[in-house]
Design a protein around this motif. Sequence first.
Motif, PDB file in Angstrom:
ATOM      1  N   ASP A 159       1.012  -1.593   0.355  1.00 19.18           N
ATOM      2  CA  ASP A 159      -0.048   0.108   0.321  1.00 19.18           C
ATOM      3  C   ASP A 159       0.897   1.338   0.042  1.00 19.18           C
ATOM      4  N   LYS A 160       2.392   0.895   1.194  1.00 17.95           N
ATOM      5  CA  LYS A 160       2.850   2.415   1.221  1.00 17.95           C
ATOM      6  C   LYS A 160       3.641   2.682  -0.246  1.00 17.95           C
ATOM      7  N   LEU A 161       3.897   1.494  -0.486  1.00 18.75           N
ATOM      8  CA  LEU A 161       4.624   1.732  -1.918  1.00 18.75           C
ATOM      9  C   LEU A 161       3.871   1.797  -3.118  1.00 18.75           C
ATOM     10  N   ALA A 162       2.659   1.680  -3.249  1.00 23.39           N
ATOM     11  CA  ALA A 162       1.847   1.646  -3.974  1.00 23.39           C
ATOM     12  C   ALA A 162       1.766   3.812  -4.316  1.00 23.39           C
ATOM     13  N   ALA A 163       1.674   4.622  -3.033  1.00 19.19           N
ATOM     14  CA  ALA A 163       1.583   5.932  -2.661  1.00 19.19           C
ATOM     15  C   ALA A 163       2.425   6.534  -3.046  1.00 19.19           C
ATOM     16  N   THR A 164       3.813   5.798  -3.261  1.00 23.29           N
ATOM     17  CA  THR A 164       5.284   6.110  -3.452  1.00 23.29           C
ATOM     18  C   THR A 164       5.157   6.328  -5.221  1.00 23.29           C
ATOM     19  N   HIS A 165       4.657   5.231  -5.742  1.00 20.16           N
ATOM     20  CA  HIS A 165       4.965   5.591  -6.976  1.00 20.16           C
ATOM     21  C   HIS A 165       3.533   6.512  -7.776  1.00 20.16           C
ATOM     22  N   GLY A 166       2.866   6.757  -7.134  1.00 20.31           N
ATOM     23  CA  GLY A 166       1.653   6.881  -7.516  1.00 20.31           C
ATOM     24  C   GLY A 166       2.378   9.046  -7.139  1.00 20.31           C
ATOM     25  N   ALA A 167       2.892   8.886  -6.439  1.00 21.78           N
ATOM     26  CA  ALA A 167       3.706  10.294  -6.014  1.00 21.78           C
ATOM     27  C   ALA A 167       4.719  10.513  -6.798  1.00 21.78           C
TER      28      ALA A 167
END
Length: 633
Positions: A159-167
């Motif tokens: 979940d956190k990695l997806a947020a990092t990629h999104g940003a």
Amino acid sequence: MSAAPAPPPPAPDPVAELHRSGSLAAEYPRLPALLRDLGEDERQRAGRLLSRLSPDEVLAGNPGIPTVSVAVTGHGTVAGIVPPLTMELARHGMLLRPHVADFGGWLFDLADPASEVYAAGTDLVVCLLAAGIVFDEVPRPWRPEDVERVLAEKVHLLDKLAATHGASGSGTLVYTTMPLPREFTAQVVDHRSRARLGAVWREGNARLLGLMDDHPGLVVLDLDPVLSGPAALAEARLATYAGTPFAADLTAAVAREVAHLARGRSGRAKKVLAVDLDNTLWGGVLGDDGPEGIEVADGRTGRAFRRMQQAVKQLASRGVLVAAVSKNDVEPVREVLREHPGMTLREDDFVRVVANWAPKHDNLRALADDLNLGLDSFVFADDSAYECGLVARELPAVTVLHLDGDPALHAERLLADDWFGVRDLTDDDVRRPGRYREELVRKDFLDSFSSLDDYLRELDVRVELTAAAEADMPRLAQLTQRTNQFNLTTRRLQQDEVGALAGSPGNLVLAIRSGDRFGDNGLVGAVFVRTDGPVWHIDNFLLSCRVFARGIEQGCLAALLEHARAERAEAVAARYVPSPKNGKVRDFYPRNGFDAHGHTEDGTADFRHDLRQIDAVPAHLGLTMRWEREGTR
């Protein structure tokens, strides 16, 4: 005793022949047709040959080939996906530019915005997840409770990695779910613990799938349906000695799913299913057997055709434009669709019922004209080898599905390549078939007028040009991905990218809605504008092909220019970037008062409007505007 005749020589492999002749790169555009007729073994061999090609060499001879940049990372060795993914993309007329991450480096690759995966600027980042990311970290011995704890930690991390990629990243991030190997369930010997482990694992994968709701730039591929086919999960020796988490068949199946995703993301998802009737949607020939004699729902084969009809009806309910194209007299066909008690499909499920004795390729051309869609948006399904061969020869842009043999396999073959798949489905998608039926009524209405001006005055076209609201983001992203003809730059955007533009100062994202006397067309277009200087820049202008030639584009552009002048802009600049499908709008800006302002060898052209003389909004258009986002005052 005479000797048995020698077996016939094997049919030549056309891809291998091109490779041996050294012309594989030059002949790359022929691959969709060549790969369509190859068996699975030949396709695997083709993938290995194609993966050796340099993308730059292919593009040097074929500069118009759409290129998909894909970074692959994951648990263990992931390079094995490159050959089948190269082949699958070639099947759809696309070229792979791959980046393969280091062994097992998925966490570093996704957590660090400075990693090579982010630096590659890819269209897709594919992260192949396997059970090892959990079982490598459970204590020895372990219990289902230990697995539950580590699995929850990993889903939270993803979940956190997806947020990092999104940003920090670009394009779409793709996770796979994690199948549970029998190796681990068998290590807990009591069935109660096995059931507990299965429940824990399914709950973890369900949370993983649910991450798509929180991250617009994420797609999670569910491998359970893939494993329900012939693909095996893993090969023990490769998993142990090479760290390869998936068997070759599963890797190929995942590559197929990723290619489908890339096809949809690039605006190449199909829109129309043109389907035969006799021995395709029902058993028998209507003209010979009559309505009472065809097999629709009862009996062994009737149940097979009902299954096919149920699949087609489901596609229609999700926005696919379904048309019947049959060699039959039209009235008996309509009678069956309206009155036969066993029919699952009814006349209202079809945007058009074409039943006559004309060649089917001519009917498909006419249908494409009526719907104002390219033939490459069509899938044609028929049980007749003759009809399929003729359509494939006369209309090579059409995807042809030969549904021969057992009708119990018709639905499976229709759905195998996910031709109509998209990342998100919007309300506009669900309403699309009804709107196209309305559009065909509009066309019939137009035919009753002697002039286009008279028709437009009577049509009562109403347009809203408004700053995009949060609820518009999924549909706007989809328009950038699926609109090809009236799309001035064909820049494809994801939902989070559209949202970021709409919410940032100095950017104006406009949504275009339209309706008329026949109904509401919904959200049909968008304009992306940079307003952060004395010269405003139209980064893209796009409009659904459903509403061409009604003055909507001219009216919205005129209103935008007037708004720019009222906001004291000095000029408005715009760009046209050519694509294989948007040639009809190359002169859109000069036809509306823009002056040429430079061009490049590839056909890209820049334009500029000095805002001194702006064309009027067409008189037949009822246009309303709102330039500020709701809730921003």
